[in-house]
Design a protein around this motif. Structure first.
Motif, mmCIF file in Angstrom:
data_model
loop_
_atom_site.group_PDB
_atom_site.id
_atom_site.type_symbol
_atom_site.label_atom_id
_atom_site.label_comp_id
_atom_site.label_asym_id
_atom_site.label_seq_id
_atom_site.Cartn_x
_atom_site.Cartn_y
_atom_site.Cartn_z
ATOM 1 N N UNK A 1 14.533 -2.570 0.487
ATOM 2 C CA UNK A 1 13.633 -1.525 0.342
ATOM 3 C C UNK A 1 14.110 -0.296 -0.293
ATOM 4 N N UNK A 2 15.577 -0.187 -0.407
ATOM 5 C CA UNK A 2 15.897 0.941 -1.166
ATOM 6 C C UNK A 2 15.734 0.944 -2.667
ATOM 7 N N UNK B 1 11.801 5.968 5.556
ATOM 8 C CA UNK B 1 10.873 5.357 4.688
ATOM 9 C C UNK B 1 11.187 4.111 4.468
ATOM 10 N N UNK B 2 12.422 3.616 4.926
ATOM 11 C CA UNK B 2 12.563 2.108 4.471
ATOM 12 C C UNK B 2 12.100 1.400 5.598
ATOM 13 N N UNK C 1 8.324 0.860 5.631
ATOM 14 C CA UNK C 1 7.805 0.006 4.647
ATOM 15 C C UNK C 1 7.913 -1.397 5.483
ATOM 16 N N UNK D 1 12.985 -0.959 -3.965
ATOM 17 C CA UNK D 1 11.400 -0.719 -4.174
ATOM 18 C C UNK D 1 11.194 0.925 -4.315
ATOM 19 N N UNK D 2 11.833 1.496 -3.270
ATOM 20 C CA UNK D 2 11.537 2.894 -3.008
ATOM 21 C C UNK D 2 12.146 3.458 -4.753
ATOM 22 N N UNK E 1 5.170 10.940 3.081
ATOM 23 C CA UNK E 1 5.298 9.694 2.033
ATOM 24 C C UNK E 1 6.829 9.506 1.604
ATOM 25 N N UNK F 1 2.782 7.427 7.580
ATOM 26 C CA UNK F 1 3.445 7.155 6.122
ATOM 27 C C UNK F 1 2.257 8.077 5.244
ATOM 28 N N UNK F 2 1.133 8.338 5.439
ATOM 29 C CA UNK F 2 0.531 9.437 4.864
ATOM 30 C C UNK F 2 1.095 10.801 4.918
ATOM 31 N N UNK G 1 0.926 13.785 -0.959
ATOM 32 C CA UNK G 1 1.097 12.661 -1.550
ATOM 33 C C UNK G 1 0.644 11.164 -0.710
ATOM 34 N N UNK G 2 0.177 10.439 -1.299
ATOM 35 C CA UNK G 2 -0.575 9.064 -0.676
ATOM 36 C C UNK G 2 0.591 8.312 -0.426
ATOM 37 N N UNK G 3 0.321 7.395 0.847
ATOM 38 C CA UNK G 3 1.571 6.304 1.441
ATOM 39 C C UNK G 3 1.860 5.537 0.014
ATOM 40 N N UNK G 4 3.119 4.936 0.017
ATOM 41 C CA UNK G 4 3.457 3.874 -0.935
ATOM 42 C C UNK G 4 3.048 2.691 -0.350
ATOM 43 N N UNK G 5 2.852 1.789 -1.525
ATOM 44 C CA UNK G 5 2.500 0.228 -0.997
ATOM 45 C C UNK G 5 3.488 -0.305 -0.228
ATOM 46 N N UNK G 6 2.854 -1.173 0.687
ATOM 47 C CA UNK G 6 3.740 -1.858 1.632
ATOM 48 C C UNK G 6 4.238 -2.918 1.056
ATOM 49 N N UNK H 1 9.537 2.414 -7.311
ATOM 50 C CA UNK H 1 8.180 3.425 -6.993
ATOM 51 C C UNK H 1 8.327 4.699 -7.401
ATOM 52 N N UNK H 2 9.517 5.593 -6.991
ATOM 53 C CA UNK H 2 9.653 6.956 -7.128
ATOM 54 C C UNK H 2 9.760 7.178 -8.675
ATOM 55 N N UNK I 1 6.544 7.174 -10.018
ATOM 56 C CA UNK I 1 5.595 8.378 -9.665
ATOM 57 C C UNK I 1 6.193 9.480 -10.450
ATOM 58 N N UNK I 2 7.329 9.500 -10.532
ATOM 59 C CA UNK I 2 7.834 10.917 -11.244
ATOM 60 C C UNK I 2 7.960 10.810 -12.739
#
Ligand code: GTP
Ligand code: MG
Lengths: 225, 224
Positions: free
Chosen positions: A101-102, B93-94, B97, A104-105, B116, B112-113, A8-13, A108-109, A112-113
């Motif tokens: 952050x939780x 992960x948090x 970010x 946002x995750x 993920x 991060x890559x 997977x690519x990294x998620x957006x900041x 985003x998940x 993705x899913x």
């Protein structure tokens, strides 16, 4: 164990309007308001009203249970993989405002899913009148109060009542039983909010969530324009 | 080294998700092992010399530039409880970010890559310290302090413990925390030459068991 995730690519900041692959992400609408005002019931009604025309998902923020997520699952308003629950450590407003952050995750998940998604509804855990969503998490927010919580709440104001993009005064069917003056609530809300919209609704009525669903459609049209 | 950057990273309000976790305190409160300031102190002391000593060493090693993938594996091996591994990756992960937004750095992007869904939090913490221009001591201190400040804050919420008493507990642990951080840095420096096996592997069975039990509760205030 999760020893290998290299595909997977990294998620957006940050809360960019675009996903890492350049596509536009889903519109995110937050629903906040005091305990028991009807946030979950509004989310459920919105899902039923919009699920035929939009690709939808929901994030719930329960304070110490998974009840909201479980209610939505039990009511089968959306397939289970479209409902995600965030744990907030006794502090629901922290998870939607100070440390997002939780959440946002979770959004985003979901994208993705089960994406692509048009709309993600984020329900806050029931909180106080000062709890509002960070702009880093949602694009617009609905504050849900009810007539049974006292008809002086619009007059008291506070960030939720005064600044939310939409104020919903829910359970108008109960007004006669709790002695709430709907005209006064509407006038006080208008005084606090100026041009910002207010909807008075009863989910027990024929119209149900109609006005709120229309407002969501308009926000989505503006978002995708 | 910037002392101010250290304050930014160590600030309990740094938005990296820690507020939703109790560091095992919720399970310990329910089991009757934490009931007041004195038992909170004993709990924190135990945590400081076990889990926190280990995470501090991982963080220091990451800050020194030890390969983070190897450190992540070392963290997995040192964390028997699947629930704790999940929590550590979530928090990693948090933190990632927040770190990438705060101190953008190619090494953070690369991690991060590679992970993920999150690397172990102390590994991310060490790399974050690096990205912020901080050293292994700073990373070790942040990790060790988080290891005790998280439970102390949680117990204020869980038991209504007097917040002044909870803070005094942390102050009383400070000299021990200094030693734990120093030992962590020494171990991290050994890991530079001898590999990750030089890092301490001190888990606390009760914390591991408590975490597994806690993960199964239908009603809880904290995620771990
Ligand atoms: N009479 C009436 N009851 C309603 C209405 N909307 C919701 N309710 C009821 O109010 C109760 C609380 O509704 P929820 O949707 O769970 O409230 P909530 O804001 O999500 O509550 P928390 O998540 O616990 O803060 C439920 O029993 C709903 O059925 C309404 O318009 N009229
Ligand atoms: Mg609800």
């Amino acid at each position: 164990m999760h020893l290998d995730h290299s595909h997977h690519g990294p998620s957006a900041v940050s809360a960019d309007a675009h996903r890492p692959d350049g596509t536009r992400r889903a519109l995110r609408i937050g629903l906040g308001g005091p305990v028991g005002s009807g946030k979950t019931a509004t989310v459920a009604a919105l899902c039923r009203a919009l699920r035929e025309e939009l690709s939808l998902a929901v994030v719930t923020n329960d304070i110490y249970t998974r009840e909201d997520a479980e209610f939505l699952l039990r009511e089968a308003v959306l397939p289970p993989e479209r409902i995600s629950a965030v744990e907030t450590g006794a502090c629901p407003h922290t998870a939607i405002r100070d440390d997002i952050s939780a959440n946002l995750e979770a959004v985003e998940d979901l994208e993705d899913e089960v994406g692509p998604l048009d709309l993600i509804l984020v329900e806050s855990g029931g909180d106080n009148l000062t709890a509002t969503f960070s702009k880093g998490l949602v694009d617009a927010q609905i504050f849900v109060i009810d007539v049974a919580g006292g008809d002086d709440i619009p007059r008291k104001g506070g960030p939720g009542v005064s600044t939310a993009d939409l104020l919903v005064v829910n359970k108008t069917d109960l007004a006669p039983y709790v002695g709430s003056d709907l005209a006064r609530m509407a006038a006080d809300a208008k005084a606090q909010r100026g041009e910002l919209p207010v909807v008075l609704q009863s989910l027990r009525s024929e119209e149900g969530v109609r006005d709120v669903a229309d407002w969501v459609r308009a926000r989505l049209a503006a978002w995708t324009a | 080294m910037s002392r101010a950057a250290l304050l930014v990273l160590a600030d309990g309000r740094f938005p990296a998700g820690g507020h939703a976790h109790s560091g095992g305190a919720e399970a310990a409160v329910k089991a009757g092992r934490i009931t007041d300031a004195a038992s909170l102190e004993e709990f924190c002391r135990g945590r400081l010399h076990t889990g926190a000593a280990m995470t501090a060493a991982l963080a220091a090693a990451a800050a020194l530039g030890v390969d983070p993938t190897g450190l992540d594996r070392a963290a997995d091996a040192r964390t028997p409880s699947p629930a704790l591994r999940v929590a550590a990756r979530k928090l990693g992960r948090q933190l990632m970010r927040a770190a990438r937004a705060t101190w953008p750095h190619p090494e953070l992007d690369a991690l991060a890559q590679r992970f993920p869904k999150g690397a172990h939090q102390p590994v991310v913490l060490g790399l974050t310290a690096r990205a912020a221009g901080l050293g292994p001591e700073d990373a070790a201190y942040c990790s060790a302090y988080e290891g005790v400040s998280g439970p102390a804050t949680a117990v204020v919420r869980l038991l209504g413990l007097d917040p002044f008493d909870a803070t005094a507990v942390l102050a009383r642990l400070a000299p021990e925390l200094d030693r734990v951080a120093q030992d962590a840095v020494d171990a991290a420096r050994r890991a530079m030459t001898d590999g990750v096996d030089a890092l301490p592997a001190r888990s606390a069975p009760l914390l591991e068991i408590g975490a597994e039990v806690h993960a199964g509760w239908p009603v809880r205030l904290f995620a771990s």
